[in-house]
Write a protein that holds these residues in place. Structure first.
Motif, PDB file in Angstrom:
ATOM      1  N   ILE A  28       0.874  -1.164   0.000  1.00  0.00           N
ATOM      2  CA  ILE A  28       0.000   0.000   0.000  1.00  0.00           C
ATOM      3  C   ILE A  28       0.919   1.224   0.000  1.00  0.00           C
ATOM      4  O   ILE A  28       1.818   1.337   0.844  1.00  0.00           O
ATOM      5  N   TYR A  29       0.694   2.115  -0.951  1.00  0.00           N
ATOM      6  CA  TYR A  29       1.485   3.339  -1.034  1.00  0.00           C
ATOM      7  C   TYR A  29       0.580   4.508  -0.675  1.00  0.00           C
ATOM      8  O   TYR A  29      -0.439   4.734  -1.314  1.00  0.00           O
ATOM      9  N   ASP A  30       0.965   5.250   0.357  1.00  0.00           N
ATOM     10  CA  ASP A  30       0.203   6.413   0.809  1.00  0.00           C
ATOM     11  C   ASP A  30       0.685   7.642   0.048  1.00  0.00           C
ATOM     12  O   ASP A  30       1.844   8.031   0.153  1.00  0.00           O
ATOM     13  N   PHE A  31      -0.210   8.235  -0.710  1.00  0.00           N
ATOM     14  CA  PHE A  31       0.139   9.330  -1.604  1.00  0.00           C
ATOM     15  C   PHE A  31      -0.082  10.707  -0.978  1.00  0.00           C
ATOM     16  O   PHE A  31       0.280  11.723  -1.565  1.00  0.00           O
ATOM     17  N   LYS A  32      -0.669  10.789   0.202  1.00  0.00           N
ATOM     18  CA  LYS A  32      -1.067  12.078   0.778  1.00  0.00           C
ATOM     19  C   LYS A  32       0.071  13.093   0.876  1.00  0.00           C
ATOM     20  O   LYS A  32      -0.137  14.268   0.594  1.00  0.00           O
ATOM     21  N   ASN A  33       1.260  12.683   1.275  1.00  0.00           N
ATOM     22  CA  ASN A  33       2.372  13.630   1.401  1.00  0.00           C
ATOM     23  C   ASN A  33       2.793  14.227   0.065  1.00  0.00           C
ATOM     24  O   ASN A  33       3.269  15.354   0.015  1.00  0.00           O
ATOM     25  N   ARG A  34       2.631  13.502  -0.998  1.00  0.00           N
ATOM     26  CA  ARG A  34       3.009  14.000  -2.327  1.00  0.00           C
ATOM     27  C   ARG A  34       2.001  15.007  -2.883  1.00  0.00           C
ATOM     28  O   ARG A  34       2.328  15.764  -3.782  1.00  0.00           O
ATOM     29  N   LEU A  35       0.797  15.027  -2.360  1.00  0.00           N
ATOM     30  CA  LEU A  35      -0.242  15.928  -2.873  1.00  0.00           C
ATOM     31  C   LEU A  35       0.107  17.400  -2.669  1.00  0.00           C
ATOM     32  O   LEU A  35      -0.468  18.257  -3.318  1.00  0.00           O
ATOM     33  N   GLN A  36       1.049  17.681  -1.795  1.00  0.00           N
ATOM     34  CA  GLN A  36       1.412  19.066  -1.520  1.00  0.00           C
ATOM     35  C   GLN A  36       2.569  19.546  -2.381  1.00  0.00           C
ATOM     36  O   GLN A  36       2.956  20.705  -2.296  1.00  0.00           O
ATOM     37  N   ARG A  37       3.098  18.669  -3.219  1.00  0.00           N
ATOM     38  CA  ARG A  37       4.232  19.027  -4.080  1.00  0.00           C
ATOM     39  C   ARG A  37       3.813  19.039  -5.546  1.00  0.00           C
ATOM     40  O   ARG A  37       3.039  18.195  -5.987  1.00  0.00           O
ATOM     41  N   SER A  38       4.345  19.995  -6.261  1.00  0.00           N
ATOM     42  CA  SER A  38       4.100  20.079  -7.692  1.00  0.00           C
ATOM     43  C   SER A  38       4.837  18.936  -8.379  1.00  0.00           C
ATOM     44  O   SER A  38       5.931  18.579  -7.939  1.00  0.00           O
ATOM     45  N   PRO A  39       4.330  18.317  -9.385  1.00  0.00           N
ATOM     46  CA  PRO A  39       3.049  18.532 -10.063  1.00  0.00           C
ATOM     47  C   PRO A  39       1.900  17.712  -9.480  1.00  0.00           C
ATOM     48  O   PRO A  39       0.801  17.711 -10.001  1.00  0.00           O
ATOM     49  N   PHE A  40       2.158  17.006  -8.376  1.00  0.00           N
ATOM     50  CA  PHE A  40       1.173  16.068  -7.840  1.00  0.00           C
ATOM     51  C   PHE A  40      -0.032  16.731  -7.188  1.00  0.00           C
ATOM     52  O   PHE A  40      -0.993  16.063  -6.844  1.00  0.00           O
ATOM     53  N   GLN A  41      -0.006  18.039  -7.002  1.00  0.00           N
ATOM     54  CA  GLN A  41      -1.137  18.755  -6.410  1.00  0.00           C
ATOM     55  C   GLN A  41      -2.423  18.498  -7.191  1.00  0.00           C
ATOM     56  O   GLN A  41      -3.498  18.454  -6.618  1.00  0.00           O
ATOM     57  N   ALA A  42      -2.298  18.301  -8.488  1.00  0.00           N
ATOM     58  CA  ALA A  42      -3.474  18.043  -9.331  1.00  0.00           C
ATOM     59  C   ALA A  42      -4.207  16.766  -8.904  1.00  0.00           C
ATOM     60  O   ALA A  42      -5.410  16.632  -9.131  1.00  0.00           O
ATOM     61  N   LEU A  43      -3.485  15.843  -8.274  1.00  0.00           N
ATOM     62  CA  LEU A  43      -4.105  14.582  -7.867  1.00  0.00           C
ATOM     63  C   LEU A  43      -4.993  14.715  -6.637  1.00  0.00           C
ATOM     64  O   LEU A  43      -5.629  13.749  -6.221  1.00  0.00           O
ATOM     65  N   ALA A  44      -5.059  15.903  -6.067  1.00  0.00           N
ATOM     66  CA  ALA A  44      -6.027  16.158  -4.991  1.00  0.00           C
ATOM     67  C   ALA A  44      -7.448  16.038  -5.542  1.00  0.00           C
ATOM     68  O   ALA A  44      -8.388  15.790  -4.792  1.00  0.00           O
ATOM     69  N   ASP A  45      -7.578  16.182  -6.860  1.00  0.00           N
ATOM     70  CA  ASP A  45      -8.856  15.916  -7.531  1.00  0.00           C
ATOM     71  C   ASP A  45      -9.056  14.399  -7.493  1.00  0.00           C
ATOM     72  O   ASP A  45      -8.370  13.658  -8.194  1.00  0.00           O
ATOM     73  N   GLU A  46      -9.973  13.964  -6.665  1.00  0.00           N
ATOM     74  CA  GLU A  46     -10.146  12.527  -6.430  1.00  0.00           C
ATOM     75  C   GLU A  46     -10.481  11.759  -7.709  1.00  0.00           C
ATOM     76  O   GLU A  46     -10.040  10.625  -7.895  1.00  0.00           O
ATOM     77  N   GLN A  47     -11.220  12.380  -8.603  1.00  0.00           N
ATOM     78  CA  GLN A  47     -11.561  11.711  -9.858  1.00  0.00           C
ATOM     79  C   GLN A  47     -10.306  11.446 -10.689  1.00  0.00           C
ATOM     80  O   GLN A  47     -10.152  10.370 -11.258  1.00  0.00           O
ATOM     81  N   LEU A  48      -9.391  12.405 -10.728  1.00  0.00           N
ATOM     82  CA  LEU A  48      -8.123  12.202 -11.428  1.00  0.00           C
ATOM     83  C   LEU A  48      -7.303  11.125 -10.730  1.00  0.00           C
ATOM     84  O   LEU A  48      -6.764  10.233 -11.381  1.00  0.00           O
ATOM     85  N   PHE A  49      -7.220  11.172  -9.396  1.00  0.00           N
ATOM     86  CA  PHE A  49      -6.457  10.164  -8.661  1.00  0.00           C
ATOM     87  C   PHE A  49      -6.985   8.761  -8.953  1.00  0.00           C
ATOM     88  O   PHE A  49      -6.210   7.821  -9.144  1.00  0.00           O
ATOM     89  N   GLN A  50      -8.285   8.608  -9.015  1.00  0.00           N
ATOM     90  CA  GLN A  50      -8.916   7.312  -9.262  1.00  0.00           C
ATOM     91  C   GLN A  50      -8.630   6.772 -10.674  1.00  0.00           C
ATOM     92  O   GLN A  50      -8.809   5.593 -10.930  1.00  0.00           O
ATOM     93  N   SER A  51      -8.154   7.619 -11.582  1.00  0.00           N
ATOM     94  CA  SER A  51      -7.910   7.204 -12.970  1.00  0.00           C
ATOM     95  C   SER A  51      -6.540   6.551 -13.174  1.00  0.00           C
ATOM     96  O   SER A  51      -6.145   6.283 -14.316  1.00  0.00           O
ATOM     97  N   VAL A  52      -5.828   6.250 -12.112  1.00  0.00           N
ATOM     98  CA  VAL A  52      -4.495   5.658 -12.192  1.00  0.00           C
ATOM     99  C   VAL A  52      -4.508   4.356 -12.998  1.00  0.00           C
ATOM    100  O   VAL A  52      -5.469   3.592 -12.950  1.00  0.00           O
ATOM    101  N   HIS A  53      -3.438   4.137 -13.756  1.00  0.00           N
ATOM    102  CA  HIS A  53      -3.260   2.876 -14.474  1.00  0.00           C
ATOM    103  C   HIS A  53      -1.771   2.546 -14.558  1.00  0.00           C
ATOM    104  O   HIS A  53      -0.923   3.390 -14.286  1.00  0.00           O
TER     105      HIS A  53
END
Length: 93
Positions: A28-53
């Motif tokens: 399990i990888y916890d992504f929360k800490n990365r959400l505060q750094r560019s460019p990962f801030q965009a992944l705070a949009d849960e719909q975008l985060f859910q689109s991972v592949h």
């Protein structure tokens, strides 16, 4: 050193990724800490985060052309679980 490639990824609640690697590791990888750094801030949009592949060949995970994360990062810093039963016990899935 060769690192295991990703065979399966599933987005969990609270910005976590459930991963299975080709060597059988379950993490399990916890992504929360990365959400505060560019460019990962965009992944705070849960719909975008859910689109991972999975990236072709299993060498990382991808959300779009600008957002990806390597198999090395996910494998090295993911929390290891020995079995799916343990994940259920812990309430992860």
């Amino acid at each position: 050193m060769n690192y295991p490639t990703i065979k399966y990824v599933y987005p969990l609640t609270n910005y976590r990724l459930f991963l299975i690697f080709d060597n059988g590791d379950i993490k399990i990888y916890d992504f929360k800490n990365r959400l505060q750094r560019s460019p990962f801030q965009a992944l705070a949009d849960e719909q975008l985060f859910q689109s991972v592949h999975i990236e072709t060949g299993g060498y990382g995970v991808v959300w779009n052309d600008d957002l990806d994360l390597s198999e090395y990062e996910l494998w090295k810093n993911g929390v290891n679980f020995s079995s799916v039963e343990r994940l259920v016990e812990k309430g992860v899935v």
